[in-house]
Design a protein around this motif. Structure first.
Motif, short mmCIF file in Angstrom:
data_model
loop_
_atom_site.label_atom_id
_atom_site.label_comp_id
_atom_site.label_asym_id
_atom_site.label_seq_id
_atom_site.Cartn_x
_atom_site.Cartn_y
_atom_site.Cartn_z
N VAL A 65 0.81 -1.19 0.00
CA VAL A 65 -0.04 0.15 -0.10
C VAL A 65 1.04 1.32 0.10
N ARG A 66 0.49 2.06 -1.10
CA ARG A 66 1.43 3.27 -1.03
C ARG A 66 0.47 4.71 -0.93
N LEU A 67 1.20 5.67 -0.21
CA LEU A 67 0.57 6.90 0.12
C LEU A 67 1.25 8.04 -0.42
N VAL A 68 0.88 8.92 -1.55
CA VAL A 68 1.68 9.96 -1.94
C VAL A 68 0.96 11.24 -1.26
N LEU A 69 1.65 11.97 -0.48
CA LEU A 69 1.32 13.29 0.07
C LEU A 69 1.57 14.38 -0.69
N ASP A 70 0.47 15.17 -1.21
CA ASP A 70 0.90 16.38 -1.94
C ASP A 70 1.47 17.30 -1.11
N ALA A 71 2.35 18.20 -1.64
CA ALA A 71 3.05 19.31 -0.66
C ALA A 71 1.88 20.16 -0.22
N SER A 72 1.02 20.31 -0.89
CA SER A 72 -0.11 21.35 -0.46
C SER A 72 -0.86 20.75 0.94
#
Ligand SMILES: Nc1ncnc2c1ncn2[C@@H]1O[C@H](COP(=O)(O)OP(=O)(O)OP(=O)(O)O)[C@@H](O)[C@H]1O
Ligand SMILES: O=P(O)(O)O[C@H]1[C@H](O)[C@@H](O)[C@H](OP(=O)(O)O)[C@@H](OP(=O)(O)O)[C@H]1O
Ligand SMILES: [Mg+2]
Ligand SMILES: [Mg+2]
Length: 564
Positions: A65-72
């Protein structure tokens, strides 16, 4: 926080498993024979991924499972909103709540990466890259949108491996639909994005992200055996457990997902989603009335958040909680602990060392006139260790003293009411036992030396200390002196029997107790009983599976009782 800086861990672990909570106790089967090894305190092992690959971005690719966190999502919009024509570029900072989120995600067993649009100023992208490295996360810059090339190759590659989430606070409909076309789930935070049927999951606050993720992950697992555990404990204790891998957001090997309960959000909506509550209620105690015998909830006042959990449990008695408040309550009171331990004393049998509690006496003041008589009646003689009756949950619960003569009681700084306990000479070796579900572990730790060695350093003064912070453990020289004396060894059968009886009588899933072996008599004396201890001396490879099994067993046992 307890500092074991003066403690050398002699580790002797036995894994003596056989008790199952709902079965009558059967014979314990023996684990590997204990070897007394001199080991340096084992460092908290680094999270699995760091052991596998130093490159955080690569690490993220290997996990299911992967989670990408946007800078915003992470940057404080107030600060990173850009500078006016004559102003210095603002220093990028994390928005409130982001640091706690990143800390939890670091030990969540998810593959996490931080991403930002390529054209972001280097002061900001540099800050984000440093943040990603600090938490061992991956780091991705999204190319400026050109035609339909919105995603970089890592993001595309990940799409094929399994379940991916993208969390953001900025609206980018094209990017969202591109991601969704590659089976990504998009979570928009504090920014109503897309229509209801756009598939975008809208949440109001950053604090809702973890429970939202856990709900979505549980849905993706599509297995009824996956259970969600909502936990509540003080941040330092949570961090101690989390960095051992205790609280995965990606299900543990036995199908548990762990999510922190936030007292800043409506509790009812969180508790609707979890199957089990795990808590250390003493971390949420505001005060304990020392003058009334503690019997939950009498005598104890809790934080607003924990009070709400208590009300929820009153309304949902069938809900699984580890552990029920009433079962924990006796362990807040050293007088009740003494009564529990005295009941164990029937265990003694011919030919085996005696297992017992220390002789004890409760006092409400330290006035010498009555005391001498009370001590004689309680079969107590000096030296005595003096402990507050309140055992934990308040700052001064661990302020103690070793008293060598009656005169030393005047102006004694131990909180009242207090418990006077027989001081047991035990060659500065203590056996810390941990019952974790149906398994029993123990570690040998350096402890307080025999009284004569302490007396010499205290003159005519009592020896006052804090058992968590300044315990007067044996020095190297004193340890060497002990090693030449005949230390009676520990009889594991006797203690195992005690562990079994305690588990039956306490109704606790995870608890600890401290055993010392009295020099001369060889009596096995239990001097302390704790609930949900940190069992930090037990290797994670053993402790964590036992921890997860214990929680699942508690759930299954509770459900079994409800169905009958
Ligand atoms: N009756 C006793 N005789 C000899 N030593 C004792 C006795 N009681 C406690 N000790 C020593 O003092 C230490 C602290 O006592 P105790 O474990 O009761 O404190 P505590 O505050 O409950 O600690 P914990 O952090 O384990 O809860 C013990 O680990 C042991 O080294
Ligand atoms: O923090 P309070 O409520 O006062 O209770 C203490 C317990 O009495 C101790 O047993 C804990 O130490 P261990 O977890 O090492 O047993 C100790 O754990 P800690 O030293 O890791 O905080 C505390 O939980
Ligand atoms: Mg103790
Ligand atoms: Mg204790």
């Amino acid at each position: 926080m307890k500092t074991n800086k003066n403690v050398k861990v002699l580790s002797a672990f036995r894994h003596l498993s056989a008790m199952r909570p709902q079965d009558p106790p059967g014979p314990l089967t023996r684990g590997p024979t204990a070897q007394e090894l001199l080991l340096p305190p084992s460092p908290a092992p680094t999270p699995k991924a760091e052991q596998r690959d130093p490159n955080p971005a690569a690490m993220a690719m290997e996990r299911p499972v992967r989670l990408v966190l946007d800078a915003s999502l992470l940057l404080d919009p107030v600060v990173s909103g850009g500078a006016g024509p004559h102003e210095a570029a603002p220093v990028p900072t994390l928005r409130p709540g982001a640091e706690a989120l990143l800390r939890r995600l670091r030990h969540s067993n998810l593959g996490v990466a931080i991403c930002h649009p390529e054209e972001m100023p280097t002061t900001v992208s540099g800050f984000l890259e440093m943040t990603a490295n600090l938490y061992s996360f991956g780091y991705i810059s999204l190319p400026a949108p050109t035609g339909n090339n919105l995603l970089n190759e890592s993001v595309l590659e990940w799409s094929g491996s399994s379940c991916c989430f993208y969390a953001t606070s900025r609206v980018d409909e094209d990017l969202f639909s591109e991601l969704q076309s590659h089976n990504w789930r998009v979570i928009a935070v504090d920014n109503e994005c897309g229509t209801k049927d756009s598939g975008v999951v809208n949440i109001g606050k950053l604090q809702e992200l973890l429970i939202t993720l856990s709900i979505l992950i549980k849905k993706e697992m599509a297995s009824s055996s996956v259970l969600m555990v909502g936990y509540a404990m003080k941040p330092s204790r949570e961090e101690d457990f989390a960095k051992r891998g205790a609280f995965p957001l990606y299900p543990s090997e036995n199908g548990l997902i762990f999510v922190p309960l936030s007292f800043e959000l409506p509790l009812a909506s969180q508790l609707k989603e979890v199957d089990i509550i795990l808590h250390k209620m003493t971390d949420e105690i505001i005060s304990i009335d020392p003058n009334c015998s503690i019997s939950f909830p009498r005598g104890i006042s809790f934080s607003a958040g924990m009070s709400e959990v208590i009300r929820f449990m009153e309304e949902h008695p069938d809900f699984c909680i580890v552990d029920p408040f009433k079962n924990i309550s006796p362990l807040l009171d050293r007088l009740q602990i003494q009564e529990i331990l005295v009941r164990l004393q029937e265990l003694g049998s011919e030919g085996r060392p005696k297992l017992r509690a220390p002789h004890s006496l409760k006092v409400i003041n330290f006035n010498g006139s009555e005391l001498q008589k009370q001590l004689a009646e309680a079969n107590l003689s000096f030296p005595l260790i003096v402990k507050p009756q309140v055992a934990c949950g308040v700052a001064d619960a661990h302020n103690m003293a070793l008293v060598f003569q009656i005169e030393e009681f005047s102006n004694l700084s131990v909180p009242l009411p207090a418990i006077l306990q027989e001081y047991i000479d035990h060659g500065s070796k203590i056996f810390k036992f941990y019952v974790i579900g149906d398994k029993v572990f123990h570690a040998v730790k350096n402890s307080m030396p025999n009284a004569n060695l302490l007396k010499s350093s205290s003159g005519d003064e009592p020896l006052t200390f804090n058992s968590l912070k300044t315990l007067p453990v044996a020095t190297k020289e004193q340890l060497l002196q002990n090693s030449v004396q005949d230390n009676k060894s520990l009889n594991i059968d006797v203690v195992e029997e005690a562990a079994k009886r305690l588990k039956e009588s306490l109704g606790l899933t995870i608890f600890g107790f401290d055993v010392v072996v009295q020099e001369g008599s060889g009596d096995h004396v239990i001097v302390d009983l704790n609930y949900l201890p940190s069992f930090k001396e037990v290797p994670d490879s053993e402790a964590m599976p036992a921890f997860w099994d214990a929680i699942r067993q508690a759930y299954e046992s509770k459900k079994g009782k409800v169905q009958t």
